[in-house]
Every structure is written in C-alpha cells, then in structure tokens.
Scaffold this motif. Structure first.
Motif, PDB file in Angstrom:
ATOM      1  N   LEU A  71      -7.161  -1.081  -4.172  1.00 52.84           N
ATOM      2  CA  LEU A  71      -6.664   0.233  -3.747  1.00 52.84           C
ATOM      3  C   LEU A  71      -7.154   0.516  -2.331  1.00 52.84           C
ATOM      4  O   LEU A  71      -8.127  -0.077  -1.874  1.00 52.84           O
ATOM      5  N   HIS A 110      -6.977  10.138  -8.684  1.00 52.07           N
ATOM      6  CA  HIS A 110      -6.799   8.725  -9.041  1.00 52.07           C
ATOM      7  C   HIS A 110      -6.064   8.552 -10.368  1.00 52.07           C
ATOM      8  O   HIS A 110      -5.294   7.606 -10.537  1.00 52.07           O
ATOM      9  N   ARG A 133      -2.266   9.399  -9.853  1.00 54.08           N
ATOM     10  CA  ARG A 133      -1.528   8.319  -9.196  1.00 54.08           C
ATOM     11  C   ARG A 133      -1.168   7.197 -10.171  1.00 54.08           C
ATOM     12  O   ARG A 133      -0.266   6.413  -9.909  1.00 54.08           O
ATOM     13  N   SER A 185       2.342  -1.603 -11.275  1.00 48.68           N
ATOM     14  CA  SER A 185       2.362  -0.527 -10.282  1.00 48.68           C
ATOM     15  C   SER A 185       2.063   0.853 -10.851  1.00 48.68           C
ATOM     16  O   SER A 185       1.809   1.791 -10.103  1.00 48.68           O
ATOM     17  N   ALA A 199      -6.514  -3.402  -9.615  1.00 51.48           N
ATOM     18  CA  ALA A 199      -5.885  -2.119  -9.298  1.00 51.48           C
ATOM     19  C   ALA A 199      -5.252  -2.206  -7.923  1.00 51.48           C
ATOM     20  O   ALA A 199      -5.842  -2.752  -6.994  1.00 51.48           O
ATOM     21  N   ARG A 200      -4.037  -1.693  -7.806  1.00 53.56           N
ATOM     22  CA  ARG A 200      -3.386  -1.710  -6.494  1.00 53.56           C
ATOM     23  C   ARG A 200      -2.409  -0.551  -6.359  1.00 53.56           C
ATOM     24  O   ARG A 200      -2.017   0.056  -7.355  1.00 53.56           O
ATOM     25  N   ALA A 201      -2.034  -0.296  -5.133  1.00 46.99           N
ATOM     26  CA  ALA A 201      -1.021   0.714  -4.853  1.00 46.99           C
ATOM     27  C   ALA A 201       0.347   0.052  -4.816  1.00 46.99           C
ATOM     28  O   ALA A 201       0.462  -1.127  -4.522  1.00 46.99           O
ATOM     29  N   GLY A 212       0.012   3.850  -1.375  1.00 45.36           N
ATOM     30  CA  GLY A 212      -0.860   5.024  -1.395  1.00 45.36           C
ATOM     31  C   GLY A 212      -1.054   5.575   0.000  1.00 45.36           C
ATOM     32  O   GLY A 212      -0.335   5.258   0.932  1.00 45.36           O
ATOM     33  N   THR A 222       2.807   5.005  -6.328  1.00 43.59           N
ATOM     34  CA  THR A 222       1.940   5.054  -7.512  1.00 43.59           C
ATOM     35  C   THR A 222       0.795   4.064  -7.364  1.00 43.59           C
ATOM     36  O   THR A 222       0.826   3.195  -6.496  1.00 43.59           O
ATOM     37  N   TRP A 223      -0.164   4.189  -8.253  1.00 41.36           N
ATOM     38  CA  TRP A 223      -1.215   3.195  -8.398  1.00 41.36           C
ATOM     39  C   TRP A 223      -1.137   2.644  -9.827  1.00 41.36           C
ATOM     40  O   TRP A 223      -0.717   3.359 -10.751  1.00 41.36           O
ATOM     41  N   THR A 233       0.846  -1.193   0.000  1.00 42.26           N
ATOM     42  CA  THR A 233       0.000   0.000   0.000  1.00 42.26           C
ATOM     43  C   THR A 233       0.876   1.235   0.000  1.00 42.26           C
ATOM     44  O   THR A 233       1.134   1.842   1.018  1.00 42.26           O
TER      45      THR A 233
END
Ligand code: C2O
Ligand code: CU
Ligand code: CU
Length: 537
Positions: A136, A193, A196, A114, A93-95, A15, A108-109, A13
């Motif tokens: 996320l 969003h 990122r 990534s 989707a992930r951070a 983010g 980043t997302w 994470t």
C-alpha cells in the motif's frame, strides 16, 4: 524500516499519495469547539433550518430498489501452505481499482486482490504463520479480530508495517471453532483503511473429529457461506465517501458515526443473490461496516437458528426471527430451504437504544435489503440440525472475588480519556476472570470490543441477557444510557511491555481516541507492572 521503498513498487496505486499524519491537536480543538457550538446552535434559528435539511436526508433505505442481479462473490478460501513449521498464509495488500457499482471504477485497497481479502481457515492446535506484504502507499497494520494470541502478534496500532515491508507474525490456534476476521488497525486511521477495502474472514475449525460430530453444514462456499456485509456511499465519480458526517452534523453532536452508507455490499458484491443448493445453509454473517447496526431477518419472516456467536458455538441452536449485529459482531445462522423458494435477507429498523433525533441520524430508521437467497429446484438433503452443539465452550466461570472494573463510554472517550499509545489503562493477571461494567452515556451508541480474548455477557440492560447474547463474544453493542456487565477471561500470554487494545468498534470513535490499552502479567505481579509502554515497537 531502513532500505524500504516509500511506495508499493510495481503495483497499481489507485490510492492516494503518502501523506503526513494529521494534527492531533487540531482534532482535539475541533472536537471541543464542536461540542460547544453544538450546544449553542441547537437553539439557534438559522441552524434549525439547516438541521432540518440534514435530518430529513438521513433516513435511508434500498428496499424495493434492488434486482438481486449479481451472483454474490465468495472470497477465495486460502488454506495456505503447510509444512513442519505449520500453516503459512501469504498476504499482499495493494491499491487498485474495482468495479463495485456497474460501469464505475472505484479506487480500492485489497489483500491478494483489489477489494477485501481471501478467507483464511485454520484448525485448533495448528501453528499459523503469516507473511503480510504491505504494498500500500502508506503504513498500516493487520489485526486478527477475535483471535487469542500473544499481544506481539495481534497487529494493533503498535505493529505498524511500513510500505514495502513484510510483517511475519505466528501463533498457535488455541481456541474453539469460530468466525473471526482481519482488518487494519493503524492509530487514528482504521476507518480509512477498512473503508478502502482491507478486511477478510478468518474461520477457525475444531479438531476434525469434533467438527464431523457437530453435524453443521461446513462445505465452504456450498452450504457454509461467508456474508461480509458493508455499507458504503459512492460519489458520482465512483469514489467512496470517506469522511461521513458533515461538519455541521459533527457540530451538532449528531451523526458523529462517520460514514453510514446508502449502498450495501456483500463480499464486495452490489445487488447480490446466492443460489442455495441444500436444505440447510449456514450463513456466517459478519458486520464489517464502520458503524452501522443491522437488524437481520427474512422478508417472509421465516425462523432461523443462531448457532454461533463471534467467538464460538452456542450450547444449542437458538430459534430467532430477528438478529441484530453491531459493527464488528459476527454470528452464524442456519436457514432451512424448500426447493424453488426465494427469500430476501433484510435489515429491519435496528433498536439502537437511543431516542429522537439521534436514533434516526444513527441509522435507527434505516432498512436495507441485503441479499436474495434462491433455492434450486432440487436441493441436496442436509444432516438435521443438531439439538446440542456439543462442543460449545462452557460459560466463563466468575470467581466470587473477581475484580470489577468500570468503563464509561461517552463522546469519543473511555473514562474521560483519549487513547494514549504510551499509557497502560489496565493491568490484568493472566487467565484471570474479571467483571467489566461498561456503561454508555445517554448521548450515543457504542460497541465495545476487547482484543485477544472471549467474554460472556452476564447482565444486559439490567437483566440476564437474552439467549442470543449468551455464548462466547468479543464485541458487544452497549445501548445508550445502559450498563452491560461482561465476564472477561484474560489471555494466557504474559507481556508487561506490550499491550492489547479495548475500544469502541464504531471506527470513527476508535480513531478519535475511544480506545484503551491493557497488559497481561503473571498473577501477583500486577502492582509492579509498568504503567507506560513504548509508543513504537
Ligand atoms: Cu476489530 Cu481492535 O478491532
Ligand atoms: Cu480486535
Ligand atoms: Cu463509540
């Protein structure tokens, strides 16, 4: 969503933690105060000094500063899994963190990675299914920009996907070949969003026989190249600048576009080059920046051919030396190469249609080298560029009694209103062709995008549009003080209770409320259609 974990479990994470939404009221007060203060202090002495400092710092350029050291990343082509039920794309989707600048880790997302996401590709007539897994740390959406599909599948602000939830839209591709994209669309959070890193390309092909007849380069990553152009500003610690203009600038009513970055990324690659291996290359240019307008051309001033607008092929290739793309616009160009030659795709000073001093604050004097194109010593010989792109969709036919609607974009409002999740601004008949007269007030630049359909520009700055603005579009730059007339072909999908969006694609403007909603109903039922919809679906 019951039973859903609050955070993206098991994923890094990078983010920020979950946060409670910002106060809308506070924003509105600030906006009003900003306007008043701006008007007052522009004539004030102390402010003038500050203004000069801000102003002088604003002209941006990287020309002469790049080495084009890095091979541009080509986003993975995700063709998905096909079975009887169609083509399934699995997206997560992930951070995380990404080394965007050499030696710096940037939070980043991304989608299936990534930063940014894979390129999706599907063919006309196919059924498409998506599984969008939101890992996320906060709720988001995923919108299919330029796609013709039912409003319930569109991924706008009514379709929030909670952290840990999987959203599963599906639809049939019923539109011509085009270069579309996907990005989040959460109410008031889109700029955040997208900045990122959640964005990617979605390529649509025509039926196979048609593609083959058209004769354009179409080998993904070889002679058919996605170029996702974004600007970012990085802080010393590697984090991306998220806020954009300072309070001071917002108060002056200038620089109100959010982040206008000083660093260019192409497909997430800093300082990029591309090795060219064929005599003709098709570049799918996508302006995925929050606000910046690019005026593309080559440093050797070579001619290139525009073959497609964002919603489809043109009737015939249009020779150009410059091509301006506002935020969210796309274009496909074909460029010819000689063995061993090099050229740089550059963004020259764009014409924003606004005067001093705003044009400079809004990037009107900025120049950027985007990517160097290096042709190999031996090039494979491409098919000649066709004189006619035979399967270009015909122009949208406007009936004599077409409904005319007027939209005025001013500040961050449309027709004097902020976006309201429950208000339906326009009710239209399915498949109707309407004329939309979109005017930008004299004080700023705007870019109108309409969901779920294609439009033609029929008047631009009081004239027949130039050749490069003809063809099927879904996004158009509206120069300050001008009116653009659009022939809008309404979707075929009827749903009186679920709206599509139209909005400014300067993401900060969109987030501040420069958006409206339209529903599409059975012809003849417009008058009875509800004027409100539920805020949550
Ligand atoms: Cu590109 Cu409403 O979106
Ligand atoms: Cu869209
Ligand atoms: Cu705007």
């Amino acid at each position: 969503m019951p039973g859903v974990p609050p955070h993206g479990t098991g994923e890094p994470t990078g983010g920020r933690p979950l946060r409670t939404g910002r106060s809308r009221t506070r924003r509105r007060v600030l906006k009003t105060a900003g306007g008043l203060l701006g008007a007052g202090v522009l004539v004030g002495g102390a402010y003038a000094v500050n203004f000069a400092v801000v102003y002088n710092g604003r002209k941006q350029s990287n020309v002469g500063k790049l080495k084009f050291a890095n091979a541009v990343h080509i986003p993975r082509l995700l063709e998905g899994r096909t079975d009887g039920a169609g083509r399934l794309f699995e997206l997560k989707a992930r951070a995380g963190t990404t080394e965007l600048l050499p030696g710096k880790q940037t939070p980043t997302w991304g989608v299936n990675g990534s930063f940014l996401g894979p390129t999706l590709r599907a063919r006309r007539g196919e059924k498409v299914r998506i599984a969008y897994d939101n890992r996320l740390p906060e709720a988001t959406t995923l919108h299919w920009h330029g796609m013709h599909l039912p409003a319930t599948m569109d991924g706008g602000p009514h379709q929030m996907v909670q952290p840990g939830a999987v959203w599963k839209p599906y639809w049939t591709i019923e539109q011509p070949a085009s270069t579309l994209w996907y990005h989040p669309h959460p109410h008031e959070e889109t700029a955040d969003h997208v900045t990122r890193g959640i964005a990617g390309m979605f390529i649509l092909d025509d039926e196979k026989e048609i593609e083959e007849r058209t004769g354009l380069p179409r080998d993904y990553g070889v002679d058919d190249i996605p170029l996702i152009v974004q600007d970012r500003t990085f802080n010393d610690d590697g984090t991306m600048e998220m806020r954009g203009a300072s309070t001071l600038e917002s108060f002056a009513g200038v620089g109100g576009l959010g982040v206008l970055g000083d660093t260019i990324l192409v497909n997430g690659t800093y300082d990029p080059h591309l090795k060219v291996t064929s005599t003709l290359v098709r570049l799918r240019l996508m302006n995925a920046s929050n606000a910046r307008v690019y005026n593309f051309g080559f440093t050797d001033d070579r001619e290139f051919h525009l073959v497609a607008q964002e919603n489809g092929l043109l009737e015939r290739p249009v020779p150009l030396r410059r091509l301006q793309l506002a935020a969210a616009e796309r274009a496909e160009i074909v460029v010819r190469f000689e063995p061993g030659h090099k050229t740089v795709l550059r963004s020259f000073e764009p014409d924003l249609g606004i005067g001093f001093p705003t044009a400079r604050m809004d990037g009107g004097q900025d120049t950027f080298d985007i990517i160097e194109l290096r042709a190999a010593q031996r090039l494979s010989k491409s098919e000649p560029l066709p004189g006619r792109l035979r399967d270009a969709p015909p122009a949208i036919e406007v009936p004599g009694d077409a409904k005319v609607r007027k939209f005025r974009m001013s500040g961050t409002q449309i027709n004097g209103k902020d976006m309201e999740m429950t208000r339906v601004d326009v009710v239209a008949a399915a498949r109707a062709v309407e004329l939309w007269d979109v005017t930008a007030s004299g004080d700023g630049m705007h870019t109108l995008h309409v969901h779920g359909l294609a439009f033609n520009v029929v008047r631009y700055k009081g004239k027949r549009p130039p050749a490069h603005l003809r063809g099927a579009k879904d996004t158009v730059h509206v120069p300050a003080g001008e009116t653009v007339r659009l022939a809008v072909a309404m979707p075929r999908y009827v749903n009186a209770d679920f709206p599509y969006m139209f909005h400014c694609h300067v993401l900060k403007h969109e987030d501040r409320g420069m958006m409206g909603q339209f529903t599409v109903v059975r012809p003849g039922t417009e008058a009875d259609a509800p004027r409100t919809v539920s805020a949550h679906h």
